[in-house]
Design an enzyme around this catalytic site. Sequence first.
Site, short mmCIF file in Angstrom:
data_model
loop_
_atom_site.label_atom_id
_atom_site.label_comp_id
_atom_site.label_asym_id
_atom_site.label_seq_id
_atom_site.Cartn_x
_atom_site.Cartn_y
_atom_site.Cartn_z
N ASN A 23 46.20 34.23 42.32
CA ASN A 23 45.84 35.05 41.16
C ASN A 23 45.22 34.14 40.10
O ASN A 23 45.84 33.16 39.68
CB ASN A 23 47.09 35.74 40.61
CG ASN A 23 46.77 36.67 39.44
OD1 ASN A 23 46.34 36.22 38.39
ND2 ASN A 23 46.96 37.96 39.65
N SER A 46 44.00 40.46 42.27
CA SER A 46 43.78 40.87 40.89
C SER A 46 44.88 41.87 40.57
O SER A 46 45.07 42.85 41.29
CB SER A 46 42.40 41.49 40.74
OG SER A 46 42.12 41.68 39.36
N GLU A 47 45.62 41.62 39.49
CA GLU A 47 46.87 42.36 39.28
C GLU A 47 46.67 43.82 38.94
O GLU A 47 47.64 44.58 38.91
CB GLU A 47 47.76 41.66 38.25
CG GLU A 47 47.22 41.64 36.83
CD GLU A 47 46.45 40.38 36.51
OE1 GLU A 47 45.88 39.76 37.44
OE2 GLU A 47 46.40 40.00 35.32
N ASN A 48 45.44 44.24 38.69
CA ASN A 48 45.21 45.67 38.50
C ASN A 48 45.16 46.44 39.82
O ASN A 48 45.01 47.66 39.80
CB ASN A 48 43.93 45.92 37.68
CG ASN A 48 42.70 45.34 38.33
OD1 ASN A 48 42.74 44.23 38.86
ND2 ASN A 48 41.61 46.09 38.33
N SER A 88 51.50 45.84 42.90
CA SER A 88 50.83 44.59 42.54
C SER A 88 51.81 43.60 41.90
O SER A 88 51.89 42.44 42.29
CB SER A 88 49.68 44.88 41.59
OG SER A 88 48.99 43.70 41.28
#
Lengths: 218, 218, 232, 232
Positions: A23, A46-48, A88
């Site tokens: 990340n 990607s944390e979204n 996530s």
Amino acid sequence: MALTKEQIAQRIAKELQDGYYVNLGIGIPTLVANYIPNGINVTLQSENGLLGMGPFPYEGEEDPDLINAGKQTVTTIPGSVFFDSAMSFGMIRAGKVDLTVLGAMEVSETGDIANWKIPGKMVKGMGGAMDLVAAAKNIIVAMMHTNPKGESKLLPQCTLPLTGVKCIRKIVTDLAVIDITEDGFKLIERAPGVSADEIRSKTVGTLIVDGDIPEMIF
Amino acid sequence: MALTKEQIAQRIAKELQDGYYVNLGIGIPTLVANYIPNGINVTLQSENGLLGMGPFPYEGEEDPDLINAGKQTVTTIPGSVFFDSAMSFGMIRAGKVDLTVLGAMEVSETGDIANWKIPGKMVKGMGGAMDLVAAAKNIIVAMMHTNPKGESKLLPQCTLPLTGVKCIRKIVTDLAVIDITEDGFKLIERAPGVSADEIRSKTVGTLIVDGDIPEMIF
Amino acid sequence: MNKVFKNADEAVKDIADGATIMMGGFGLCGIPENCIAALVKKDVKNITCISNNAGVDDFGIGLMLKNRQLKKMIASYVGENGEFERQLLSGELDVELIPQGTLATRCMAAGYGMPAVFTLAGVGTEVAAGKEVRNFNGRDYLLEMAFDSDFAIVKAWKGDKAGNLIYKETARNFNPMMAMAGKITIAEVEELVEPGELDPNIIHTPGIYVHRIFKGTGYEKRIENRTVRKRG
Amino acid sequence: MNKVFKNADEAVKDIADGATIMMGGFGLCGIPENCIAALVKKDVKNITCISNNAGVDDFGIGLMLKNRQLKKMIASYVGENGEFERQLLSGELDVELIPQGTLATRCMAAGYGMPAVFTLAGVGTEVAAGKEVRNFNGRDYLLEMAFDSDFAIVKAWKGDKAGNLIYKETARNFNPMMAMAGKITIAEVEELVEPGELDPNIIHTPGIYVHRIFKGTGYEKRIENRTVRKRG
């Protein structure tokens, strides 16, 4: 000579290993994606809600439903997968993400990090940073060694509100690669032409300099 | 005359309302699906991960990947959806399932239920019953009024290990419809031709008989 | 029972002043554009809004801010919004900033019938103030409570009349957890089809969670940070 | 890094005596038939198995029971298995019965990095013995711990070489949570394709959770309770 931001990213990219899920935060960390070594397979999270983040789209091919955590338009690659925000951060907390790279305002010699709030200034929020620093297996901070006033961003203790405690393992700045050890900051590599003394002079807090410190090789 | 199992199911089906999501246990509860009133839309949930359970398949059309919680081959209907076991019990615990119908060995006048274990006998396990009774918004027990020895299954207190406490609201047996109130069992309807006295004689525990009790109408 | 509503105005009709509303989306991606417009038009006030972000000055939740409809914003990141800053500094708006994963997980907890969850995020920071800390296997966790929200408003790509939803790409984000967490969940979709037209194996939000659904119109899908590369 | 293994024998090669293994499936539906066969062949012993059911006498986990490989079974329902009963009564086998939703949620907790969860199931019953009870908003909940499992073995319908998985119908059941929860997760799939061949929007288990994947063969998919209706 001090590294450029691109060079900081390039140095961090050497820490990547085959099979890593990574990340990358906003700013210098994002640039790390440009230097993934040949021959290894690294998957960007990607944390979204995206695993397997591809490059930015070609002009005219932007998809408003496909963005990264920095809200930039991105693309997928073969093997990409979408998921929701709970999953996530679940994968982050469960230690499935091998490496997180993020920026910082301050890092302490015990590995505390401050990167979300400056008292007296408008607070934008921590976003996913507190989750990432609390839970990632391995965290590297990418930042300039000093702030615009020339003050060390490496400190015995952070002065700004914390994002996480005892979580940072390694710092790559424009001047040095520094590990965080039980005894404090430990100088691992110097930027080409930058002396250990210069690094020491720009670092507040214990800086362990053990023998000859090699220069970074690019 | 005491109701048949089919009639117990038929009586319970009258409790269904338009738009209900319903989980039906194994045995008599399963039969309720055959009596869903015309003109209302009821969606069946099977806790192994199916919402919108259809009828059993035609011979030769069985799909081993498509079963209900009783491990019977079933089918889908338009609007069906599959999900995992965590989400399935999540929706049960979050109160999204409007009605659960299940069998019991004993029910107490405070709404406790025992239906999973008989000391001294091989224990097969509670399956999803403890989750369902703990979390469903509304639970109806479908059972025979007495056990094979002729003893009341409605009791002041359960004697068998509990599945859940203070969770049952209504019981439909071969003899009666009984609500569980703060004051104990309350007789609501009688099976055709079965007197309130007979029901009282076969019920251990407080049975409130308030005025004339109507017969069930089919 | 009919879950299908004519439009956003009908779907949000009973949202009253003082309501707590979860709003799906990440930045401007996957936000319920039609319902936001309807809420602005309806001019409902004193809203507590739970959403990852607060939109930008002239789009998304920013439109409700501009119209001074929000009493409190619970979010993880509220940058990119000058009006937000002004209201916050003037004391008109209350804000609670919480870590993004904690926000997601508190929604999820509500949807899964869990009253509270333990999370690593925020331990040792000001986020931990007043919260219970508990050690499991040598690590400290914060106890965080499930959200309690009157309404959840989500945006999906495709939906059927039974309320089943499929999201598109990263427009999924917070929408599925919020859909599960609302006492009343309202879904606006780009395509509304008959039950049976969506493959039951690939639905993200089962219809049991969705109380109202309507086909949205005129999606702008504004891009917050258009980033492109040059063609080689 | 290559996640693709040749077959079940290779994929389970390093599972040692005494290991804790989660095993996906509900009854005989969605069970990892190839890995079970490989574990029987390998004759690994003293296994603690976390699975909703224990198979039947001559299929599924029943094959490992028959071969006396299990030390302990953690399950919600273990009927339909005579050998199980014999070993339990003789004291050869330890069994822990837990509510099905609690089983699912303890797997999920592990996969979501939650050390423990609160659940309504089992309050006031013998399942609550020795467990912490806590009241939230007027209701009692039990504190249940996340599972800690060396391996998770799951069965999917389709998978790609990056480890992304799609399950089929109700063969999904416990597989996704277990896939997320194992320290090492092994997936056997009916169809193994190249990355990019599965739609990224409809994947149930992202590849990050899957360490080993192989194409299974010869699936029997035995039906436990064949139930049909007559053609009108």
